[in-house]
Design a protein around this motif. Structure first.
Motif, PDB file in Angstrom:
ATOM      1  N   SER A  29      -2.630 -70.295 -65.263  1.00 34.21           N
ATOM      2  CA  SER A  29      -2.746 -69.805 -63.886  1.00 34.21           C
ATOM      3  C   SER A  29      -3.032 -70.954 -62.919  1.00 34.21           C
ATOM      4  CB  SER A  29      -3.838 -68.737 -63.789  1.00 34.21           C
ATOM      5  OG  SER A  29      -5.100 -69.279 -64.132  1.00 34.21           O
ATOM      6  N   HIS A  30      -3.829 -71.925 -63.354  1.00 39.47           N
ATOM      7  CA  HIS A  30      -4.125 -73.117 -62.554  1.00 39.47           C
ATOM      8  C   HIS A  30      -4.805 -74.115 -63.479  1.00 39.47           C
ATOM      9  CE1 HIS A  30      -7.867 -70.882 -62.517  1.00 39.47           C
ATOM     10  NE2 HIS A  30      -8.515 -71.943 -62.076  1.00 39.47           N
ATOM     11  N   SER A  31      -4.986 -75.337 -62.985  1.00 36.98           N
ATOM     12  CA  SER A  31      -5.395 -76.403 -63.914  1.00 36.98           C
ATOM     13  C   SER A  31      -6.882 -76.730 -63.897  1.00 36.98           C
ATOM     14  CB  SER A  31      -4.546 -77.647 -63.666  1.00 36.98           C
ATOM     15  OG  SER A  31      -3.231 -77.389 -64.111  1.00 36.98           O
ATOM     16  N   HIS A  32      -7.735 -75.790 -63.509  1.00 35.20           N
ATOM     17  CA  HIS A  32      -9.160 -75.970 -63.796  1.00 35.20           C
ATOM     18  C   HIS A  32      -9.322 -75.930 -65.312  1.00 35.20           C
ATOM     19  CE1 HIS A  32     -10.603 -74.620 -59.557  1.00 35.20           C
ATOM     20  NE2 HIS A  32     -10.388 -75.898 -59.629  1.00 35.20           N
ATOM     21  N   LEU A  33     -10.193 -76.756 -65.812  1.00 37.63           N
ATOM     22  CA  LEU A  33     -10.171 -76.993 -67.260  1.00 37.63           C
ATOM     23  C   LEU A  33     -10.568 -75.778 -68.089  1.00 37.63           C
ATOM     24  CD1 LEU A  33     -11.443 -80.678 -67.318  1.00 37.63           C
ATOM     25  CD2 LEU A  33      -9.101 -79.816 -67.456  1.00 37.63           C
ATOM     26  N   ASP A  34     -11.302 -74.811 -67.473  1.00 35.42           N
ATOM     27  CA  ASP A  34     -11.654 -73.610 -68.246  1.00 35.42           C
ATOM     28  C   ASP A  34     -10.459 -72.665 -68.371  1.00 35.42           C
ATOM     29  OD1 ASP A  34     -11.792 -73.155 -65.488  1.00 35.42           O
ATOM     30  OD2 ASP A  34     -13.265 -71.559 -65.685  1.00 35.42           O
ATOM     31  N   HIS A  35      -9.371 -72.982 -67.701  1.00 33.36           N
ATOM     32  CA  HIS A  35      -8.163 -72.154 -67.812  1.00 33.36           C
ATOM     33  C   HIS A  35      -7.015 -72.936 -68.438  1.00 33.36           C
ATOM     34  CE1 HIS A  35      -9.304 -68.593 -65.318  1.00 33.36           C
ATOM     35  NE2 HIS A  35     -10.251 -69.442 -64.982  1.00 33.36           N
ATOM     36  N   ALA A  36      -7.260 -74.153 -68.823  1.00 31.97           N
ATOM     37  CA  ALA A  36      -6.154 -75.017 -69.216  1.00 31.97           C
ATOM     38  C   ALA A  36      -6.477 -75.824 -70.459  1.00 31.97           C
ATOM     39  CB  ALA A  36      -5.797 -75.945 -68.047  1.00 31.97           C
ATOM     40  N   GLY A  83      -3.872 -68.059 -54.327  1.00 31.46           N
ATOM     41  CA  GLY A  83      -4.671 -68.567 -53.206  1.00 31.46           C
ATOM     42  C   GLY A  83      -5.924 -69.330 -53.609  1.00 31.46           C
ATOM     43  N   HIS A  84      -6.020 -69.720 -54.870  1.00 28.81           N
ATOM     44  CA  HIS A  84      -7.257 -70.329 -55.402  1.00 28.81           C
ATOM     45  C   HIS A  84      -7.252 -71.842 -55.185  1.00 28.81           C
ATOM     46  CE1 HIS A  84     -10.591 -70.908 -58.161  1.00 28.81           C
ATOM     47  NE2 HIS A  84      -9.844 -71.491 -59.070  1.00 28.81           N
ATOM     48  N   VAL A  85      -6.237 -72.519 -55.696  1.00 28.97           N
ATOM     49  CA  VAL A  85      -6.005 -73.941 -55.434  1.00 28.97           C
ATOM     50  C   VAL A  85      -4.489 -74.118 -55.321  1.00 28.97           C
ATOM     51  CG1 VAL A  85      -8.064 -74.682 -56.707  1.00 28.97           C
ATOM     52  CG2 VAL A  85      -5.866 -74.586 -57.902  1.00 28.97           C
ATOM     53  N   GLY A 103      -5.964 -64.342 -63.021  1.00 28.70           N
ATOM     54  CA  GLY A 103      -6.591 -65.668 -63.039  1.00 28.70           C
ATOM     55  C   GLY A 103      -7.614 -65.723 -61.912  1.00 28.70           C
ATOM     56  N   ASP A 104      -8.047 -66.909 -61.532  1.00 25.10           N
ATOM     57  CA  ASP A 104      -8.980 -67.039 -60.402  1.00 25.10           C
ATOM     58  C   ASP A 104      -8.199 -66.842 -59.101  1.00 25.10           C
ATOM     59  OD1 ASP A 104     -10.825 -67.701 -62.301  1.00 25.10           O
ATOM     60  OD2 ASP A 104     -10.936 -69.829 -61.793  1.00 25.10           O
ATOM     61  N   PHE A 105      -8.802 -66.173 -58.139  1.00 21.88           N
ATOM     62  CA  PHE A 105      -8.075 -65.958 -56.882  1.00 21.88           C
ATOM     63  C   PHE A 105      -9.022 -65.912 -55.688  1.00 21.88           C
ATOM     64  CE2 PHE A 105      -9.166 -61.555 -55.878  1.00 21.88           C
ATOM     65  CZ  PHE A 105      -9.557 -61.043 -57.105  1.00 21.88           C
TER      66      PHE A 105
HETATM   67 ZN   LIG Z   1     -10.511 -71.968 -61.119  1.00 17.06          ZN
END
Ligand SMILES: [Zn+2]
Length: 319
Positions: A29-36, A83-85, A103-105
């Motif tokens: 969903s995005h590249s924050h490390l807790d999601h990637a 809309g998160h990053v 994901g995060d939003f």
């Molecule tokens: Zn995030």
């Protein structure tokens, strides 16, 4: 539509969703490390793929644009803005039902992330980090005023303002806000490298330079709060720090005691925007993750079917 072995997987396919364990094929969903986590092949938007490679190294990637429909096994998937990053996306999975994993939003306006889109769906799997009524974030104008006041007041007294923000997303948003007021910036390496990637995708910043051992002259420092902060800030003689975090609402951040001030500035939806999201998505069933379990009860009292899952392992869906 979505099934769980240890993490979320799209049923009947080999596509996993934001798995924390290495997979052959995973939606990011995005590249924050807790999601990637480090995967073999990922499905993501172009900015997310670029940021993922910057943080995790080489990876095979299926890159899609927002709202480009892709067949995966027996279903179709569509990524759309969270809309998160920059580049962050939700995923719509269409088969017998319409399932959205958020994901995060964030609903609030951002200068450096694409505006969120909300799609109607049958099943919604949503993050609800700030799912308690005490989390009402200030407006963007209030945040900008407070941040600019912090910068101006300190520079006037000959003190270097240091803004701590997560290196991917919030730091670039802080760069954009402060830079647009006309202040010059010195940013640490992790923030700098990601800002360069943002620029590749059309985000424009005011003047900024890499923070070096030579110190600063009238610049505003933007830095991640993680890692060797003291070493990084050593060349600066007089400084005052502010930390940008949603947890400033209740002073619960682990860094709160180490900074002079904190501003409740988050890349997540606050409680009221979480409710707004659900009202617009109109799902018949909601699974909440990543936040307080009470939020699912609040949704039920608002007339929605909702259940909280502490971890993805508990979510077993066959819709
Ligand atoms: Zn995030």
């Amino acid at each position: 539509m979505v099934e769980i072995a240890r993490d979320l997987r799209v049923k009947g396919t080999d596509l996993w969703l934001d798995s924390r364990r290495r997979k052959d094929f995973c939606f990011i969903s995005h590249s924050h490390l807790d999601h990637a986590a480090k995967h073999k092949k990922i499905l993501a938007t172009a900015p997310t793929v670029e940021l993922y490679r910057h943080r995790r190294g080489r990876v095979e990637a299926v890159t899609v644009a927002f709202n480009e429909r892709l067949g995966v096994g027996e279903v179709a998937v569509t990524l759309f803005s969270a809309g998160h990053v920059l580049g962050s996306s939700q995923i719509l999975i269409e088969g017998r039902t319409r399932t959205v994993y958020t994901g995060d939003f964030k609903l609030r306006q951002s200068e450096t992330a694409e505006p969120i889109e909300i799609k109607q769906c049958d099943l919604l799997i949503m993050e609800c980090t700030y799912g308690h009524p005490r989390y009402r974030f200030p407006t963007r104008d209030e945040i900008c005023d407070r941040l600019e006041g912090f910068v101006r007041g300190n520079l006037r007294r000959g003190v270097t303002p240091v803004v701590f923000a997560y290196s991917l997303g919030k730091a670039q948003e802080a760069m954009k806000i402060i830079g647009d007021y006309g202040y010059e910036l010195a940013v640490d390496r992790s923030v700098y490298d990601i800002a360069r990637i943002y620029e590749q995708f059309g985000v424009e910043f005011g003047p900024y330079a890499l923070l070096t051992d030579d110190g600063v002259r009238g610049q505003v420092v933007i830095s991640t709060p993680f890692g060797r902060v003291r070493d990084r800030l050593k060349p600066i003689r007089r400084l005052r720090t502010v930390f940008l975090t949603g947890w400033a609402i209740d002073g619960r951040s682990e860094f709160m005691s180490a900074v002079d001030e904190a501003i409740a500035f988050s890349d997540h939806a606050d409680f009221y925007d979480l409710l707004e999201y659900v009202k617009r998505a109109k799902p018949s069933m909601i699974y909440t993750t990543h936040g307080p379990k009470e939020f699912a009860g609040i949704l039920r009292s608002e007339g929605f079917q909702a259940e909280h899952v502490v971890s993805h392992q508990q979510l077993r869906l066959d819709l």
